[in-house]
Design a protein around this motif. Structure first.
Motif, short mmCIF file in Angstrom:
data_model
loop_
_atom_site.label_atom_id
_atom_site.label_comp_id
_atom_site.label_asym_id
_atom_site.label_seq_id
_atom_site.Cartn_x
_atom_site.Cartn_y
_atom_site.Cartn_z
N TYR A 597 0.83 -1.21 0.00
CA TYR A 597 0.00 0.00 0.00
C TYR A 597 0.87 1.26 0.00
O TYR A 597 0.59 2.22 -0.73
CB TYR A 597 -0.91 0.01 1.23
CG TYR A 597 -2.07 -0.95 1.16
CD1 TYR A 597 -2.61 -1.35 -0.06
CD2 TYR A 597 -2.64 -1.47 2.32
CE1 TYR A 597 -3.68 -2.24 -0.12
CE2 TYR A 597 -3.71 -2.37 2.28
CZ TYR A 597 -4.21 -2.75 1.05
OH TYR A 597 -5.26 -3.61 1.00
N GLN A 598 1.90 1.27 0.83
CA GLN A 598 2.76 2.44 0.92
C GLN A 598 3.49 2.70 -0.40
O GLN A 598 3.66 3.84 -0.81
CB GLN A 598 3.76 2.28 2.07
CG GLN A 598 3.11 2.35 3.44
CD GLN A 598 4.11 2.19 4.58
OE1 GLN A 598 5.25 1.78 4.36
NE2 GLN A 598 3.69 2.51 5.78
N ARG A 607 2.63 10.85 -9.32
CA ARG A 607 1.78 11.20 -10.46
C ARG A 607 0.91 12.40 -10.14
O ARG A 607 0.67 13.26 -11.00
CB ARG A 607 0.91 10.00 -10.83
CG ARG A 607 1.68 8.81 -11.36
CD ARG A 607 0.76 7.65 -11.70
NE ARG A 607 -0.20 7.99 -12.73
CZ ARG A 607 -1.16 7.19 -13.16
NH1 ARG A 607 -1.30 5.99 -12.61
NH2 ARG A 607 -1.99 7.57 -14.11
N GLY A 608 0.43 12.48 -8.89
CA GLY A 608 -0.39 13.62 -8.50
C GLY A 608 0.37 14.93 -8.58
O GLY A 608 -0.19 15.96 -8.99
N ARG A 647 -6.64 12.01 -6.51
CA ARG A 647 -6.84 12.22 -5.09
C ARG A 647 -7.77 11.17 -4.50
O ARG A 647 -7.57 10.68 -3.39
CB ARG A 647 -7.42 13.62 -4.85
CG ARG A 647 -7.54 13.98 -3.36
CD ARG A 647 -8.11 15.36 -3.15
NE ARG A 647 -7.23 16.40 -3.68
CZ ARG A 647 -7.50 17.18 -4.73
NH1 ARG A 647 -8.67 17.03 -5.37
NH2 ARG A 647 -6.66 18.09 -5.14
N ALA A 648 -8.80 10.80 -5.26
CA ALA A 648 -9.73 9.77 -4.78
C ALA A 648 -9.03 8.43 -4.61
O ALA A 648 -9.25 7.71 -3.62
CB ALA A 648 -10.90 9.64 -5.75
N ARG A 649 -8.17 8.08 -5.56
CA ARG A 649 -7.43 6.81 -5.45
C ARG A 649 -6.46 6.86 -4.28
O ARG A 649 -6.26 5.85 -3.57
CB ARG A 649 -6.69 6.54 -6.76
CG ARG A 649 -7.63 6.30 -7.93
CD ARG A 649 -6.90 6.26 -9.25
NE ARG A 649 -5.98 5.12 -9.32
CZ ARG A 649 -5.13 4.94 -10.33
NH1 ARG A 649 -5.06 5.81 -11.32
NH2 ARG A 649 -4.35 3.87 -10.32
N GLU A 654 -5.03 5.47 1.40
CA GLU A 654 -4.77 6.00 2.74
C GLU A 654 -5.74 5.40 3.75
O GLU A 654 -5.38 5.17 4.91
CB GLU A 654 -4.87 7.52 2.72
CG GLU A 654 -3.69 8.19 2.03
CD GLU A 654 -3.91 9.68 1.82
OE1 GLU A 654 -5.05 10.15 2.11
OE2 GLU A 654 -2.98 10.36 1.36
N GLN A 655 -6.97 5.16 3.31
CA GLN A 655 -7.95 4.53 4.19
C GLN A 655 -7.52 3.11 4.56
O GLN A 655 -7.67 2.68 5.71
CB GLN A 655 -9.32 4.50 3.51
CG GLN A 655 -10.46 4.01 4.38
CD GLN A 655 -10.74 4.96 5.55
OE1 GLN A 655 -10.55 6.17 5.43
NE2 GLN A 655 -11.18 4.40 6.67
#
Length: 831
Positions: A597-598, A607-608, A647-649, A654-655
């Motif tokens: 995940y990290q 990419r953001g 941001r949503a991904r 993060e969740q």
């Protein structure tokens, strides 16, 4: 006790559970009631702590020493003898005393040495230019014409048994290749044979093809991988190397030519540079026969050694292959070991042979074959162990022969002091590499790795230098061509009484016209996208920060949170009801998932940052290619959509990370509940501080994003007027981030009372609001200054948080140990 089996307890020189050696020595001094210098011998590898013990006594001593934190080995009585180890230590001490205050012949001649004249590149293809010939003559004058090294003829006699043993495993593959070739020819011969005999049928063709397929399958998993394996000269990956061309370092190539002509060493036809401290040469069968080698030059060696010392290491690396006979032996002994190692790594990685083109059909077939290769990796490991056992004598002789080539440059008397420095440089390079790996957690790296190695060596304390001297009493690895010399190797070189070929010294830095530029470039190889940081910021860390990192690595099993971790108890009744051991067992199964995940989160953040920069450029009406900025279109609305999707991904990932971290928070709470009242109150107070620091998490994430954007802008900086608007906007955003961070710290009850503000002011300094520069150089300088200050602010805040968190985790770990809870480290997760 006659007839009873007896044992001895021997130190391995290592500690358990990451306990510092100093603590083990002090504890042993108190337990055995001996002086600390005498207890320090317990950290010597091979030191006999107690001899002639029965099984019952061994268990008793083993338990007591393990409690101290000392890792030991149990051996049959009499296997090791302290007298031999003491003799080696005394010999090393006498050797150091003998050389103390003396200067090697090379150093004494340094003052009279002529500086190397700049080489002029050849302007004609038919031969050298006049400038090159003159420079080559000056380099040749550094060498004595009558002191070329002569190898003893007895070396061949000594080598013969080890060479025969080292030929067995490669011979197995040669025999297999011949046998499979004959089997393949025999399978094909069945078809013409049946035609001649007049009994040809479809079954004959089918049988021949089946036999041929069987031969091919066996060859694909044995002979073909061994032949195609690419032995790595050192531990660096291909991405961490780059070729060095003649125009980059003309003096170095001329020096290598002079070394070949005057010293009788092989020629170097290709040079690769890395950031490490190794100097290693290698060749295939053709190169070994033609005496044409590939040289891997660690740039830290260029920075750390004088010209004469660097020339000694170059001679040593090339000396393995000096002479066709010796080159072929080296290729067979060390080259076969390298092939088996590369073969084992490929099989474990699910590959059969190297493929450079990603996405190709050949790579797909390679991956499919890899499923069948994985079970064969243990077999290759056993073959490698067999080869090293049978060829150990030959490898050791090759190593010592190469040492004599080093001494041919420095002299036998100069080899011992050089070996001390050699050991220190290698140790410093290992420390710098470890610092680089730790910095990668927060997407940072050393800006100038070779300079960091030099700085580390200059700042080694006396205790570390003493430990390195003790390490030289241990036998070096003969299969590592870059291993520093041990005491036995030094003694053998000194007994050879080799006179130095060099008449003078020179600065190795003069071999490279753009030394600093190449040094910074190789420091970034393999770390694309990571932010460069000065070595003082990474290496001159406080003891408090170092100790806190050790605690965090133990508590999180090296999966240390890259940012501030929210301490939220899980909402699920099932998870919230877990006890301490249940939390740890649950987390143990999630560590690999957390690491994944990290990693994915880091990729999305990169990419953001690119997307946000693209949006800024579009808003400033700067024309951009949508694909260059990972955007779904070249309009502001399309950029907003891409940024929103990214941001949503990120929020989803993060969740997931927060869900796992919530169990770490529950683990802390369960340990706190088992503490004494006083300890629990102290931990509760620190928890309030850490939770307050948690309010800075969004701010630090925003600062990190701005840092990434600044990295991208500095890569794409140009003088367009539209870019000035973007740069000015980014500068205002950075200043705003810094101001917002200070405001949030002042609002916090615990943060404002602590020394976080003072630490920030000390490391970050004053963030100015001067007029924006008009010229490109001034704009770049301002951006780099703001970027460095933003990085420093983020690093200081994160370090402060980790120190506070370690103050909570340390007593929690103590509770877990006292309750004999199964630790999280039962599963190792690579950093």
């Amino acid at each position: 006790m006659s007839g009873q089996e007896l044992f001895q307890i021997v130190s391995t020189g290592k500690t358990l559970r990451g306990i510092p050696a100093e603590e083990v020595i002090q504890a042993a001094s108190r337990l055995f009631k001996i002086p600390a210098p005498q207890a320090q011998r317990l950290m010597l590898k091979g030191w006999v702590i107690k001899d002639r013990l029965t099984r019952a006594n061994v268990v008793d001593y083993q338990t007591r020493l393990h409690k101290l934190g000392l890792k030991i080995a149990v051996c049959p009585a009499g296997k090791f003898d302290n007298r031999a180890l003491v003799a080696r230590i005394q010999a090393a001490s006498q050797r150091r005393n003998r050389h103390k205050g003396e200067r090697s012949p090379v150093t004494e001649a340094a003052s009279s040495a002529q500086p190397i004249s700049p080489a002029v590149p050849a302007n004609n293809s038919g031969g050298r230019s006049e400038g090159e010939r003159r420079a080559l003559e000056e380099l040749g004058a550094l060498f004595s014409s009558d002191d070329r090294l002569r190898q003893p003829a007895t070396d061949w006699v000594t080598l013969l048994p080890g060479a025969v043993g080292a030929a067995i495993v490669p011979g197995i593959f040669v025999f297999a290749a011949v046998a499979l070739s004959l089997a393949g020819v025999g399978a094909l011969w069945q078809i013409p044979e049946s035609l001649i005999a007049g009994d040809f049928s479809l079954s004959t063709v089918t049988g021949a093809l089946a036999s041929l397929a069987m031969v091919a399958v066996v060859a694909l998993f044995t002979v073909v991988p061994f032949i195609l394996a690419e032995p790595r000269l050192d531990e660096t990956s291909p991405a961490e190397q780059r070729p060095l061309h003649r125009k980059d370092a003309p003096q170095l190539f001329l020096l290598l030519e002079a070394l070949s002509e005057r010293g009788g060493l092989p020629m170097v036809e290709q040079v690769r540079v890395t950031r490490g401290a190794e100097v290693i040469a290698g060749a295939g069968l053709s190169g070994a026969w033609r005496q044409r080698l590939v040289l891997t030059l660690g740039f830290s060696a260029v920075r750390a050694y004088s010209g004469a010392e660097l020339l000694g290491l170059l001679s040593r690396a090339l000396g393995f292959y000096a002479g066709r006979g010796w080159a072929l032996i080296t290729w067979m002994v060390l080259g076969s070991a390298g092939r088996l190692q590369a073969m084992q790594v490929a099989f474990e990685d699910g590959r059969v042979f190297p493929v450079s083109e990603s996405g190709s059909a050949l790579q797909g077939m390679n991956r499919v074959l890899g499923y069948g290769a994985r079970p064969l990796a243990p077999l290759i490991d056993r073959l490698l162990a067999l080869h090293q056992r049978l060829g150990n004598q030959a490898a050791r002789l090759l190593q010592r022969r190469a040492d004599r080539w080093c001494a041919a440059m420095l002299g036998s008397e100069g080899f011992a002091p050089f070996s001390d420095k050699w050991q220190q440089v290698v140790h410093s390079a290992l420390i710098a590499a470890e610092a680089n790996r730790e910095a990668a957690i927060v997407d940072q790296r050393l800006e100038d790795f070779p300079t960091a190695v030099v700085w580390l060596r200059e700042h080694l304390d006396d205790e570390t230098r003493g430990n390195l001297e003790l390490a030289m009493t241990h036998t070096s690895d003969p299969w590592d061509p870059a291993a520093p010399a041990d005491i036995d190797r030094i003694g053998e070189v000194e007994s050879s009484a080799i006179a130095p070929m060099l008449r003078g010294n020179f600065s190795s830095e003069k071999l490279f016209p753009d030394l600093s530029e190449i040094s910074r470039e190789v420091s970034g190889l393999g770390d694309v996208g990571s932010a460069s940081v000065g070595h003082l910021q990474l290496l001159a860390a406080s003891r408090e920060a170092e100790e806190s990192l050790v605690v965090l690595q133990e508590y999180f099993n090296r999966v240390v949170p890259a940012r501030i971790m929210p301490l939220e108890i899980p909402q699920s009744d099932e998870l919230a009801g877990m006890d301490l051991q249940g939390c740890i067992d649950w987390l143990r199964g999630k560590l690999v998932e957390l690491r994944e995940y990290q990693g994915r989160l880091s990729e999305l953040e990169n990419r953001g940052a690119l997307m946000q920069l693209g949006r800024l450029l579009l808003k400033a009406q700067v024309p951009v290619e949508a694909g260059d900025y990972q955007l779904c279109g070249a309009t502001v609305s399309a950029a907003d959509e891409s940024v929103s999707d990214n941001r949503a991904r990120r929020n989803d990932l993060e969740q997931q990370v927060r869900g796992i971290h919530a169990l770490f928070a529950l683990r802390i709470e369960r340990a706190r509940q088992q503490m004494s009242t006083r300890e629990a109150e102290a931990v509760s107070q620190r928890l309030e501080m850490v939770r307050e620091l948690g309010s800075l998490a969004p701010r630090l994430a925003s600062m990190e994003m701005q840092t990434k954007i600044l990295d991208l802008v500095l890569e794409r900086l140009d003088s367009k007027r539209e870019m000035r608007v973007v740069i000015e906007r980014l500068a205002d955003l950075v200043r705003g981030e810094w101001q917002a961070l200070q405001t949030e710290i002042r609002r916090g009850r615990y943060m404002s009372a602590g020394d976080l503000t003072a630490r920030l002011e000390k490391r970050v300094g004053h963030v100015g609001y001067a007029a924006f520069p008009e010229d490109r150089a001034g704009q770049e300088a301002l951006l780099r200054q703001l970027q460095a200050q933003l990085k420093a602010a983020s690093a200081v805040t994160l370090e402060y948080y980790r120190v506070q968190l370690a103050g909570i985790l340390s007593p929690c770990l103590a509770v877990e140990r006292s309750n004999k809870v199964r630790p999280l480290r039962l599963v190792a997760v690579s950093a």
